[in-house]
Design an enzyme around this catalytic site. Structure first.
Site, short mmCIF file in Angstrom:
data_model
loop_
_atom_site.label_atom_id
_atom_site.label_comp_id
_atom_site.label_asym_id
_atom_site.label_seq_id
_atom_site.Cartn_x
_atom_site.Cartn_y
_atom_site.Cartn_z
N HIS A 143 0.95 -1.33 -0.04
CA HIS A 143 0.06 -0.02 -0.11
C HIS A 143 1.00 1.16 0.04
O HIS A 143 1.45 1.54 1.14
CB HIS A 143 -1.01 -0.08 1.13
N HIS A 159 -0.76 -6.58 -5.45
CA HIS A 159 -0.89 -7.70 -4.92
C HIS A 159 -0.24 -8.92 -5.62
O HIS A 159 -0.45 -8.82 -6.71
CB HIS A 159 -2.41 -8.02 -4.34
N GLY A 169 -6.42 -21.47 11.09
CA GLY A 169 -5.98 -21.00 12.42
C GLY A 169 -4.69 -20.44 12.28
O GLY A 169 -3.86 -20.50 13.26
N ARG A 215 -1.52 -17.27 11.74
CA ARG A 215 -1.46 -16.23 12.41
C ARG A 215 -2.25 -15.10 12.00
O ARG A 215 -1.98 -14.59 10.83
CB ARG A 215 -0.03 -15.77 12.30
#
Length: 310
Positions: free
Chosen positions: A101, A111, A263, A265
Site C-alpha cells: 500500500h 498484490h 487457524g 497467525r
C-alpha cells in the site's frame, strides 16, 4: 512416494523464500532507510512462517511480504470448495503473499501470491497443484502503466503458450470483482488456481518465471509515480478506494478465508489490509474529474496489450 512429496515441498519452499528475500531487498532500496521487520511464527503441529512488514515508510505506507509453510490432517473448507473429494486428506501448503500500500495516491496498490498445495491419504499418490498470480489496483489511472503491467504479464505467460495470458487474465478479471458493488477491484493481471495440467517441473517453472517477472512489472510504475505531486483531495480519494480493497479481502478472498479457517497467525493473514481507510456513503466522483476517469476508463474490462486497448 512420501520422499517425492517432501522433495516437492522443499524445492518450492527454497524458491519462495528466495523470492521473498529479493522482493524485500528491492522495496527497501526504493525506500532508502525504512526496513521490513521480520516476525517468525509457529503453529503447534501445523507449521509456521516468516512475516515481513514495512510500516510508515517514505514510499510505502504499509507493505507485507509473507512466507508460510503449513500442514494438517484435513484441508480447510476454503481449499476444498471446488474439490470436495479431497476434504479428508492430510495436506501441506506453502505460499508467498505480497501486498504493498504506497503512500502516494498516484502509485497503485499491488498484490501478488504464489502457492503450492499437496494432499494425499496415507501413502496414496498425492494430488498437487499451484495457484497464484498478481494484480494491480490504481487510484489514478495511467494508460502507459496499465499497458506495461499487462505486457510484462503476457511476456511471462507466452513462454508457455499464447493461450495462457488471455485465460489467466480473464480469470483475474472474474476473481477480483466486487459483486455487491458491481465493479472490479482494479485493472487485473493474472490469476490461476488448481494448476497441474502440466508435469510438476513445468508447472513449477511457470511459477518461477511469473514470480521473477513481478518486479519488472511493478517497480517501474512505482519509480515513475512515487514523487508525483498530490494534495488532500487525492489522498482522500485513495483512502476511499482502499475501502473497496478491504471489502474484497474480507468478503471474497479465498486466501484470507483459508488462513483464518486453518487457524494461522491472524496478524500475518490480515497484513493485506491498508493502515488507513475511509468510507463515504453515496459518494460520487465529479463528472470529468480524474476520479471519474478511474471508473470510466480503468475499472472496466479491457485488452490492455492491444494497440487500441479496446
Amino acid at each position: 512416494m512420501r520422499k517425492d512429496r517432501q522433495n516437492k515441498i522443499t524445492e518450492v519452499g527454497i524458491y519462495l523464500k528466495d523470492l521473498q528475500n529479493r522482493l524485500c531487498r528491492a522495496f527497501e532500496k526504493e525506500e532508502g532507510e525504512s526496513r521490513f521487520q521480520e516476525t517468525l511464527w509457529e503453529k503447534p503441529n501445523g507449521g509456521g512462517g516468516r512475516t515481513r512488514l514495512l510500516t510508515e515508510g517514505h514510499v510505502i505506507e504499509q507493505g507485507g511480504v509473507n512466507f508460510s509453510c503449513v500442514y494438517g490432517n484435513q484441508l480447510p473448507p476454503a481449499a476444498t470448495q471446488k474439490h470436495p473429494e479431497i476434504s479428508g486428506f492430510d495436506f501441506q501448503a506453502e505460499g508467498l503473499s505480497l501486498v504493498i500500500h504506497p503512500r502516494n495516491p498516484y502509485v497503485p496498490t499491488v498484490h501478488a501470491n504464489f502457492r503450492f498445495f499437496i494432499a494425499g491419504k496415507d501413502e496414496a499418490d498425492p494430488r498437487w497443484w499451484f495457484g497464484g498470480g498478481y494484480d494491480l489496483t490504481p487510484y489514478y489511472g495511467f494508460e502507459e502503466d496499465c499497458r506495461h503491467w499487462h505486457r510484462v504479464a503476457k511476456k511471462a505467460c507466452d513462454r508457455f503458450g499464447e493461450a495462457i495470458y488471455p485465460r489467466f487474465k480473464a480469470a483475474c478479471d472474474d476473481y477480483f470483482y466486487l459483486k455487491h458493488r458491481n465493479e472490479p477491484r482494479g485493472i487485473g493481471g493474472l490469476f490461476f488456481d488448481d494448476l497441474n495440467e502440466w508435469e510438476f517441473k513445468r508447472c513449477f517453472e511457470f511459477i518461477k518465471i511469473l514470480g521473477d517477472s513481478f518486479l519488472e512489472a511493478y517497480l517501474p510504475i512505482m519509480q515513475n509515480r512515487k514523487n508525483h505531486p498530490y494534495g488532500e483531495r487525492q489522498r482522500e480519494f485513495q483512502l476511499y478506494r482502499r475501502g473497496r480493497y478491504v471489502e474484497f479481502n474480507l468478503l471474497y478472498d479465498r486466501g484470507t478465508r483459508f488462513g483464518l479457517e486453518f487457524g494461522g497467525r491472524t496478524e500475518s493473514i490480515l497484513m493485506s489490509l491498508p493502515p488507513r481507510v475511509v468510507w463515504r456513503p453515496n459518494w460520487e466522483p465529479e463528472p470529468g474529474s480524474e476520479e471519474a476517469r478511474l471508473y470510466e476508463d480503468y475499472l472496466v474490462r479491457r485488452n490492455w496489450v492491444s494497440v487500441s486497448g479496446a
